[in-house]
Write a protein that holds these residues in place. Structure first.
Motif, PDB file in Angstrom:
ATOM      1  N   ILE A  35       0.870  -1.177   0.000  1.00  0.00           N
ATOM      2  CA  ILE A  35       0.000   0.000   0.000  1.00  0.00           C
ATOM      3  C   ILE A  35       0.902   1.220   0.000  1.00  0.00           C
ATOM      4  O   ILE A  35       1.715   1.402   0.912  1.00  0.00           O
ATOM      5  N   GLU A  36       0.762   2.056  -1.018  1.00  0.00           N
ATOM      6  CA  GLU A  36       1.656   3.199  -1.192  1.00  0.00           C
ATOM      7  C   GLU A  36       0.883   4.511  -1.290  1.00  0.00           C
ATOM      8  O   GLU A  36      -0.327   4.535  -1.490  1.00  0.00           O
ATOM      9  N   GLY A  37       1.642   5.597  -1.187  1.00  0.00           N
ATOM     10  CA  GLY A  37       1.092   6.935  -1.304  1.00  0.00           C
ATOM     11  C   GLY A  37       1.756   7.860  -0.303  1.00  0.00           C
ATOM     12  O   GLY A  37       2.470   7.420   0.603  1.00  0.00           O
ATOM     13  N   VAL A  38       1.518   9.144  -0.456  1.00  0.00           N
ATOM     14  CA  VAL A  38       2.104  10.116   0.458  1.00  0.00           C
ATOM     15  C   VAL A  38       1.412  10.045   1.815  1.00  0.00           C
ATOM     16  O   VAL A  38       0.371   9.391   1.975  1.00  0.00           O
ATOM     17  N   SER A  39       1.966  10.725   2.793  1.00  0.00           N
ATOM     18  CA  SER A  39       1.408  10.723   4.144  1.00  0.00           C
ATOM     19  C   SER A  39      -0.009  11.288   4.150  1.00  0.00           C
ATOM     20  O   SER A  39      -0.346  12.180   3.362  1.00  0.00           O
ATOM     21  N   CYS A  40      -0.821  10.742   5.034  1.00  0.00           N
ATOM     22  CA  CYS A  40      -2.194  11.195   5.278  1.00  0.00           C
ATOM     23  C   CYS A  40      -3.168  10.811   4.167  1.00  0.00           C
ATOM     24  O   CYS A  40      -4.309  11.282   4.154  1.00  0.00           O
ATOM     25  N   VAL A  41      -2.751   9.927   3.256  1.00  0.00           N
ATOM     26  CA  VAL A  41      -3.641   9.570   2.154  1.00  0.00           C
ATOM     27  C   VAL A  41      -4.583   8.420   2.526  1.00  0.00           C
ATOM     28  O   VAL A  41      -5.553   8.157   1.825  1.00  0.00           O
ATOM     29  N   ASP A  97      -4.850  19.512  -1.395  1.00  0.00           N
ATOM     30  CA  ASP A  97      -5.527  20.330  -0.386  1.00  0.00           C
ATOM     31  C   ASP A  97      -6.165  19.460   0.690  1.00  0.00           C
ATOM     32  O   ASP A  97      -6.178  19.812   1.868  1.00  0.00           O
ATOM     33  N   VAL A  98      -6.693  18.310   0.273  1.00  0.00           N
ATOM     34  CA  VAL A  98      -7.261  17.361   1.239  1.00  0.00           C
ATOM     35  C   VAL A  98      -6.155  16.837   2.152  1.00  0.00           C
ATOM     36  O   VAL A  98      -6.323  16.750   3.379  1.00  0.00           O
ATOM     37  N   LEU A  99      -5.027  16.484   1.568  1.00  0.00           N
ATOM     38  CA  LEU A  99      -3.901  15.993   2.357  1.00  0.00           C
ATOM     39  C   LEU A  99      -3.417  17.040   3.347  1.00  0.00           C
ATOM     40  O   LEU A  99      -3.090  16.718   4.500  1.00  0.00           O
ATOM     41  N   ALA A 100      -3.358  18.282   2.919  1.00  0.00           N
ATOM     42  CA  ALA A 100      -2.897  19.356   3.804  1.00  0.00           C
ATOM     43  C   ALA A 100      -3.838  19.519   4.988  1.00  0.00           C
ATOM     44  O   ALA A 100      -3.388  19.727   6.122  1.00  0.00           O
TER      45      ALA A 100
END
Length: 214
Positions: A5-11, A133-136
């Motif tokens: 499972i991959e992706g940037v933080s908070c995804v 923006d959602v991640l932020a």
């Protein structure tokens, strides 16, 4: 089966991993590098400013990968599935992103460094994406989250790398398109397509040979 499972933080990687775990064969969830580290306080800063610094950071994370690899091998030996919360492609995606943001390129050297050692290589990697923006907004709720992890440019460069990762099979899913149930269903559809034939018919039998980076 080994699922990454991959992706940037908070995804939403950890949340999805927990959801998928209920549908797999006694899966071992191997935590991300931060949580797998014996001492997270000694991990390197997330934004190096030179290629040499970045390569040294990857070498340090590969020592943690050795621990994750051992857990993966143990689970496979027990005939269990494995879910990797982040894969070695995270290390290369991070190197690609910070290099582009800070004016250096160590992509080839980083790839050679990672492929020179045995690693836990997923059969399938699910990459979660989301609007920056959602991640932020999510990141602001996490005390002490380094700002680079929810920087729009970092996310863009990180995901560009994941278009050509080490993993042999990768699918991208928008984590904010629909409900969590919808996301889980979409992810499971891809998981079932990539499961070995013997696993589909008899999930309690057999082990899966561990793949290595090449």
């Amino acid at each position: 089966m080994i699922l990454g499972i991959e992706g940037v933080s908070c995804v939403g990687k950890t949340t999805l991993a927990a959801r998928l775990a209920t549908h797999l064969n006694r899966p071992a969830i191997v935590p991300c590098y931060y949580h797998a580290s014996p001492d997270p306080t000694r991990l390197p800063a997330p934004e190096p400013f030179t290629a040499d610094h970045q390569l040294a950071n990857i070498a340090q994370f590969l020592d943690i990968e050795d621990l994750r690899l051992a857990r993966t091998r143990q689970a496979l030996a027990e005939g269990r599935d494995v879910i990797l919360d982040r894969t070695v492609d995270t290390l290369l995606a991070h190197a690609h992103a910070v290099g582009r943001m800070n004016g250096f390129d160590c992509d080839d050297q980083a790839r050679n460094l990672v492929t020179s050692r045995p690693v836990a290589m997923p059969d399938l990697t699910i990459v979660l994406t989301a609007d920056p923006d959602v991640l932020a907004r999510r990141a602001r709720l996490r005390k002490g989250m380094p700002t680079i992890f929810y920087d729009r440019h970092f996310s863009e460069h990180f995901n560009v790398y994941l278009a050509h990762p080490l993993a042999p099979a990768v699918i991208l899913l928008d984590a904010t398109n629909g409900s969590l149930d919808d996301l889980t269903t979409r992810a499971l559809d891809h998981v079932h397509r990539h499961q070995p034939v013997q696993h589909r018919t008899s999930p309690a039998l057999g082990t899966h040979p561990l793949k290595e980076a090449s």
